[in-house]
Enzyme design. Structure first.
Site, PDB file in Angstrom:
ATOM      1  N   LYS A 113      11.646  22.132 -10.876  1.00 34.28           N
ATOM      2  CA  LYS A 113      12.786  23.017 -10.637  1.00 34.28           C
ATOM      3  C   LYS A 113      13.995  22.646 -11.487  1.00 34.28           C
ATOM      4  O   LYS A 113      14.842  23.484 -11.764  1.00 34.28           O
ATOM      5  CB  LYS A 113      13.125  23.054  -9.156  1.00 34.28           C
TER       6      LYS A 113
HETATM    7  C1  LIG Z   1       8.853  24.850  -5.828  1.00 35.19           C
HETATM    8  C2  LIG Z   1       7.600  24.087  -6.084  1.00 35.19           C
HETATM    9  C3  LIG Z   1       6.349  24.728  -6.248  1.00 35.19           C
HETATM   10  C4  LIG Z   1       6.178  26.219  -6.099  1.00 35.19           C
HETATM   11  O1  LIG Z   1       6.769  26.947  -7.152  1.00 35.19           O
HETATM   12  P1  LIG Z   1       7.052  28.521  -6.990  1.00 35.19           P
HETATM   13  O2  LIG Z   1       7.873  28.872  -8.171  1.00 35.19           O
HETATM   14  O3  LIG Z   1       7.808  28.674  -5.698  1.00 35.19           O
HETATM   15  O4  LIG Z   1       5.733  29.216  -6.959  1.00 35.19           O
HETATM   16  C5  LIG Z   1       5.253  23.945  -6.555  1.00 35.19           C
HETATM   17  N1  LIG Z   1       5.339  22.595  -6.645  1.00 35.19           N
HETATM   18  C6  LIG Z   1       6.514  21.945  -6.501  1.00 35.19           C
HETATM   19  C7  LIG Z   1       6.543  20.466  -6.606  1.00 35.19           C
HETATM   20  C8  LIG Z   1       7.689  22.660  -6.215  1.00 35.19           C
HETATM   21  O5  LIG Z   1       8.859  22.002  -6.040  1.00 35.19           O
END
Ligand SMILES: *Cc1c(COP(=O)(O)O)cnc(C)c1O
Length: 469
Positions: A113
């Site tokens: 993120k």
């Molecule tokens: C947020 C997240 C996801 C999921 O991603 P999306 O964009 O919501 O599909 C997967 N793995 C981790 C470690 C995350 O923080």
């Protein structure tokens, strides 16, 4: 480039009009009016670029209301070796010929993120400064989003962050990551309840339009178009590392929850990046896997959402999914509205046509799979034994499904969405070792903490905001 809403609102908007917004006024999500196409000659030219240069080229196709020199400076400040640990920013980690991880988790909070949120922090500061405005970001988190937002917004002029989390329910590492921030513009609020209580408070505050306007409340949730756009860049960057010419195709597997990450892959593919398959990997919360297998979308409630060892994918209503469905139904906003605004609330599910179902794979390249706790543990073990690489639980969901969906002659790239240090308990269960942690974070849990504990009370949260803006 202009933007429209998936639900038909035709007001023409530019990038900076939607940058600081969540949903469109009609409840839809923003998308560009068309996807810019990138031809083979352009791809060949982009192949030699640095990550920041590539980000500039891609963002420029979607942003026409920030002067080029400013946008260049913004991406150069964002995608640095200092923040992301390597000059490539998202290097490949080869496992064996034709199979590699894309390392997206070397940012400050050890999850992917950061890739988008770090850019969002720079864009917000720039745009607010240009308008002479300020913004108070209110959010709820059970882990990765809140910390990524805080590390992106810390010290940014004109921005304060109020982040609610369920008191005592995050991992010690995640708590320490957020609560150790001492920046005066970052406010951690531990709510004496569960994650849903936190989310309900955010909704209640945001629905109080007078309060929202008076105190300039905003969000940074995963439906934000700028976050999705930032994620498009690493699909290109990974493609260039995995191939030698533009005649080659690759597939991606994406551990998915809110469908933001893999939706960025869909945008990259629509732009003409030679992607064979986009593989959606879910955990036990398999709403998306069910849709891609059966054509039925059946989101579940909070009570039917399982707590798993890949917690950032414990999502049963994928907030970005509507963007893909909009393309799948031929960008017919009336039909999309019937599905999401009429059928879904009335029946709790909707089904697409047989032709649309065939298009999922044939036209859009999507396939899917599912992974459960035993699969994660087995995959973490096998990956360590065969390749000497320790992966986290979310990436393990991806690798398990990637191996099932791999095709002869097409390199499979698995997005590494977090580092194993973040979810240490399951790694210990699988391998009997404590996963390595970046040296700079060795003493994280013993640092002084900055957090206010509040009861489950909309009024007290509002009062806290009023006292601190
Ligand atoms: C947020 C997240 C996801 C999921 O991603 P999306 O964009 O919501 O599909 C997967 N793995 C981790 C470690 C995350 O923080």
């Amino acid at each position: 480039m202009k933007y429209l809403s998936t639900r038909g609102d035709k007001t023409e908007r530019h990038f900076c009009d939607i940058l600081l917004e969540g949903l469109a006024p009609d409840g839809g999500l923003y998308l560009p009016t068309s996807y810019p196409r990138v031809d083979a000659a352009t791809l060949a030219r982009w192949r030699g670029l640095s990550y920041a240069e590539l980000a500039f080229e891609i963002l420029s196709l979607y942003i026409d209301d920030i002067p080029a020199a400013d946008l260049k400076a913004i991406v150069e400040r964002t995608y640095t070796e200092g923040v992301f640990g390597t000059p490539q920013i998202t290097p490949l980690k080869p496992l064996e010929p034709g199979l590699a991880l894309v390392a997206l988790s070397n940012g400050p909070t050890l999850a992917f993120k950061d890739m988008a949120m770090q850019l969002l922090g720079q864009l917000f500061e720039y745009e607010l400064g240009r308008r002479g405005e300020t913004l108070n970001i209110l959010g709820a988190t059970s882990g990765d989003t809140g910390s990524a937002a805080e590390y992106a917004m810390r010290g940014k002029a004109g921005i304060q962050v109020f982040m609610l989390s369920p008191h005592g329910r995050m991992s010690p590492f995640q708590q320490a990551q957020m609560f150790s921030l001492q920046d005066p513009n970052i406010h951690n609020i531990a709510v004496q309840g569960v994650f849903d209580d936190c989310q309900d408070i955010v909704k209640a505050v945001s629905n109080d339009l007078e309060f929202k306007r008076a105190h300039r409340i905003g969000t940074v949730n995963s439906i934000n178009w700028a976050r999705l756009l930032a994620q498009v860049v690493y699909y290109f960057a990974a493609y260039f590392q995995a191939t030698r010419t533009e005649a080659e195709r690759v597939s991606f597997t994406v551990p998915s929850g809110n469908f933001g990450n893999v939706c960025a892959g869909h945008v990259a593919r629509m732009m003409g990046l030679p992607i064979e398959r986009l593989v959606v990997a879910t955990n036990e919360n398999d709403v998306l896997d069910e849709f891609f297998r059966t054509g039925v979308y059946r989101p579940r409630g909070a009570a039917q959402t399982l707590e798993t060892s890949s917690p950032s994918m414990d999502i049963s209503k994928a907030s970005n999914f509507e963007r893909f469905v909009f393309d799948l139904v031929g960008r017919d906003a009336d039909r999309l509205r019937r599905l999401f605004v009429e059928e879904l609330p009335a029946a709790g599910e909707f089904a697409i046509t047989d032709e649309e179902r065939r298009n999922i794979a044939q036209r859009y390249g999507f396939v899917s799979g599912r992974s459960a706790h035993e699969d994660r543990v087995a995959t973490i073990r096998a990956c360590h034994q065969r390749f000497g690489v320790v992966i986290d639980t979310h990436t393990a969901d991806g690798l398990k499904v990637a191996i099932e969906q791999r095709q002869e002659g097409v390199p499979m790239l698995v997005l590494e969405t977090a580092l194993p240090a973040k979810f240490a308990a399951t790694i210990e269960e699988a391998l009997g070792i404590v996963p390595p942690r970046p040296a700079a974070l060795a003493d994280l849990e013993s640092r002084p903490k900055r957090v206010t504990v509040l009861p489950v009370s909309v009024e007290q949260v509002k009062q806290f905001i009023v006292d601190h803006v």
